[in-house]
Design a protein around this motif. Structure first.
Motif, mmCIF file in Angstrom:
data_model
loop_
_atom_site.group_PDB
_atom_site.id
_atom_site.type_symbol
_atom_site.label_atom_id
_atom_site.label_comp_id
_atom_site.label_asym_id
_atom_site.label_seq_id
_atom_site.Cartn_x
_atom_site.Cartn_y
_atom_site.Cartn_z
ATOM 1 N N LEU A 198 0.796 -1.228 0.000
ATOM 2 C CA LEU A 198 0.000 0.000 0.000
ATOM 3 C C LEU A 198 0.829 1.280 0.000
ATOM 4 O O LEU A 198 0.433 2.286 -0.572
ATOM 5 C CB LEU A 198 -0.919 0.012 1.234
ATOM 6 N N ASN A 199 1.965 1.260 0.722
ATOM 7 C CA ASN A 199 2.752 2.503 0.871
ATOM 8 C C ASN A 199 4.224 2.301 0.498
ATOM 9 O O ASN A 199 5.087 3.023 0.977
ATOM 10 C CB ASN A 199 2.658 3.015 2.318
ATOM 11 N N GLY A 200 4.491 1.297 -0.346
ATOM 12 C CA GLY A 200 5.876 0.944 -0.653
ATOM 13 C C GLY A 200 6.745 2.123 -1.064
ATOM 14 O O GLY A 200 7.818 2.350 -0.507
ATOM 15 N N LYS A 201 6.277 2.878 -2.038
ATOM 16 C CA LYS A 201 7.096 3.972 -2.582
ATOM 17 C C LYS A 201 7.431 5.000 -1.513
ATOM 18 O O LYS A 201 8.579 5.416 -1.361
ATOM 19 C CB LYS A 201 6.358 4.670 -3.723
ATOM 20 N N ALA A 202 6.425 5.403 -0.748
ATOM 21 C CA ALA A 202 6.643 6.425 0.276
ATOM 22 C C ALA A 202 7.588 5.892 1.358
ATOM 23 O O ALA A 202 8.479 6.612 1.827
ATOM 24 C CB ALA A 202 5.312 6.840 0.887
ATOM 25 N N CYS A 242 6.582 -8.494 -1.325
ATOM 26 C CA CYS A 242 6.607 -7.061 -1.024
ATOM 27 C C CYS A 242 8.060 -6.578 -0.926
ATOM 28 O O CYS A 242 8.397 -5.509 -1.443
ATOM 29 C CB CYS A 242 5.841 -6.786 0.262
ATOM 30 N N ALA A 243 8.927 -7.373 -0.305
ATOM 31 C CA ALA A 243 10.356 -7.028 -0.269
ATOM 32 C C ALA A 243 10.889 -6.860 -1.688
ATOM 33 O O ALA A 243 11.679 -5.955 -1.977
ATOM 34 C CB ALA A 243 11.142 -8.102 0.485
ATOM 35 N N GLN A 267 11.993 -0.744 -6.320
ATOM 36 C CA GLN A 267 11.897 0.712 -6.183
ATOM 37 C C GLN A 267 13.236 1.319 -5.798
ATOM 38 O O GLN A 267 13.642 2.354 -6.323
ATOM 39 C CB GLN A 267 10.805 1.071 -5.170
ATOM 40 N N ILE A 268 13.934 0.662 -4.891
ATOM 41 C CA ILE A 268 15.251 1.169 -4.470
ATOM 42 C C ILE A 268 16.218 1.161 -5.650
ATOM 43 O O ILE A 268 16.922 2.136 -5.922
ATOM 44 C CB ILE A 268 15.814 0.319 -3.309
ATOM 45 N N MET A 325 -3.007 -3.884 -3.057
ATOM 46 C CA MET A 325 -2.973 -2.690 -3.915
ATOM 47 C C MET A 325 -1.661 -1.948 -3.689
ATOM 48 O O MET A 325 -1.198 -1.811 -2.564
ATOM 49 C CB MET A 325 -4.165 -1.781 -3.599
ATOM 50 N N LYS A 326 -1.071 -1.455 -4.785
ATOM 51 C CA LYS A 326 0.280 -0.889 -4.694
ATOM 52 C C LYS A 326 0.275 0.635 -4.649
ATOM 53 O O LYS A 326 -0.380 1.269 -5.473
ATOM 54 C CB LYS A 326 1.105 -1.332 -5.893
ATOM 55 N N ASN A 327 1.056 1.146 -3.704
ATOM 56 C CA ASN A 327 1.349 2.578 -3.678
ATOM 57 C C ASN A 327 0.100 3.465 -3.705
ATOM 58 O O ASN A 327 0.016 4.418 -4.466
ATOM 59 C CB ASN A 327 2.287 2.927 -4.855
ATOM 60 N N GLN A 328 -0.828 3.137 -2.842
ATOM 61 C CA GLN A 328 -2.058 3.918 -2.700
ATOM 62 C C GLN A 328 -1.915 5.002 -1.644
ATOM 63 O O GLN A 328 -2.638 5.978 -1.657
ATOM 64 C CB GLN A 328 -3.218 2.998 -2.270
ATOM 65 N N LEU A 329 -1.012 4.784 -0.689
ATOM 66 C CA LEU A 329 -0.919 5.684 0.463
ATOM 67 C C LEU A 329 0.448 6.352 0.480
ATOM 68 O O LEU A 329 1.474 5.691 0.357
ATOM 69 C CB LEU A 329 -1.154 4.909 1.770
ATOM 70 N N GLU A 330 0.413 7.665 0.675
ATOM 71 C CA GLU A 330 1.655 8.451 0.624
ATOM 72 C C GLU A 330 2.218 8.664 2.032
ATOM 73 O O GLU A 330 2.602 9.778 2.366
ATOM 74 C CB GLU A 330 1.365 9.797 -0.046
#
Lengths: 239, 239
Positions: free
Chosen positions: A126-130, A160-161, A167-168, A221-226
């Motif tokens: 949900l918040n991977g990117k942030a 998820c890892a 992303q990294i 769901m991916k990257n929905q939360l900042e």
């Protein structure tokens, strides 16, 4: 070039692998997904504790707190919330302190604290990117800690890892052991078909059997939360 | 329906995971690839031992034996062979006893013995099909034991576990934990591009750096050898 290591279960957390590192803890199904959702919906802080008894005792001392968590996937008697992220709506959590007790997620967070991690972030799909952005802004090595299920490898956290690694590595070159390559390669092959692949996974099946279909769909769901919450002292907050 | 579990390093071998099971030990780069090659080329038996000193002492007692093995990937002084499977030609090994000391492979074989495995087979990409066929002919649960490298997860052994699982599941349904699904899914995605994928792997890189290109190419060839050696008592033989 910094090192990034993947730790595949809470049982594998050691000072050697975690001390002085910035870590992200993942318990995708469902503790860290619940934590990021509750904080995104305005909860003031989350206090993770290891037992139901501790949670109940803490609520007695903090009158305005709410109790959340699970045992065997379901809400303990007398608790305000279970461990379903969808229960933690704005109306229910705004400005509240939530005392949360879950089996694997709490164990991983506390384990990283005992092993002297420099920073402990909470991450999920949900918040991977942030979550990644907050940690890579710092200097130093990273560790991606999969909570696992009862000290066993859990495919959802590991995928998820893999997403976090991707992303990294989109931003910088890193040093990585074979376990990290495994996570990255697995995510690269199956990141677009998570529900189908995870339908083989044990904990996913358990939650499906308990009727938590909407939770499963939501947590993947991916990257929905900042937001990029951090566990510091005894609480998890956004800042 | 039988259970099949993957054990990802020699350090993870326990009685709980191995006792009473038929196991296949994999140390693809290179111990088990060397073992199956030497036996396929007519060696009478392989005696795995843990230290160079033990190997030398054993050779003194068995005058017709040859010494093989490695430390840090290279042949110890006074040994007849290193750990390169390509050295173990028909001319060199026919009817010979080979005392073999390698770091990870030996540790995994001896670990399975101490943990009371019912059968201990040796497998690699080279003899996967034959090794699986011998074990699945028996009744009972299986374990696929990756030797790993110095107690760490090694991508080459894990991909081999994925190939073996694919072979097992082509014949029968099995019960499997998430780690098994990881191995199977990884192999299904990357089984046709092993050299490219393993070029990220640490031990593969070490051997490449030491100049063992032909070994790497050879050890990743699939199902070339129709033998299924078993470690029993203190020796590995074909029957």
């Amino acid at each position: 070039m910094r090192r990034v290591d993947v730790i595949d279960t809470a049982a594998a957390i050691t000072r050697e692998t975690v001390e002085g590192r910035h870590v992200l803890v993942m318990d995708v199904l469902r503790a860290t997904s619940t934590i990021v959702t509750a904080l995104n919906n305005g909860a003031k802080r989350i206090i993770p504790v290891e037992t139901v008894e501790e949670a109940v005792a803490l609520k007695r001392r903090c009158a305005d707190s709410l109790l959340g968590g699970e045992r065997g996937g379901v809400r303990p008697e007398g608790f305000d919330f279970g461990n379903s992220p969808l229960e933690y709506s704005k109306d229910a959590v705004q400005n509240k302190t939530i005392v949360l007790t879950t089996t694997n997620g709490t164990r991983a967070l506390v384990g990283c604290q005992s092993a002297h991690a420099a920073t402990i972030g909470c991450a999920g799909f949900l918040n991977g990117k942030a979550a990644v952005r907050r940690l890579t802004a710092k200097t130093g090595d990273l560790a991606l800690v999969c909570a696992g299920t009862k000290d066993r490898f859990s495919l959802d956290d590991f995928l998820c890892a893999g997403m976090l690694l991707q992303q990294i590595m989109a931003e910088e070159e890193v040093q990585m052991a074979d376990l990290g390559w495994n996570a990255l390669l697995l995510y690269q092959a199956y990141g677009e078909s998570l529900p189908a692949v995870l339908d083989n996974a044990k904990h996913y099946q358990v939650l499906k059997g308990l009727g938590f279909h909407e939770d499963l769909e939501y947590c993947l769901m991916k990257n929905q939360l900042e937001i990029a919450p951090v566990f510091d002292g005894n609480e998890i907050r956004i800042d």
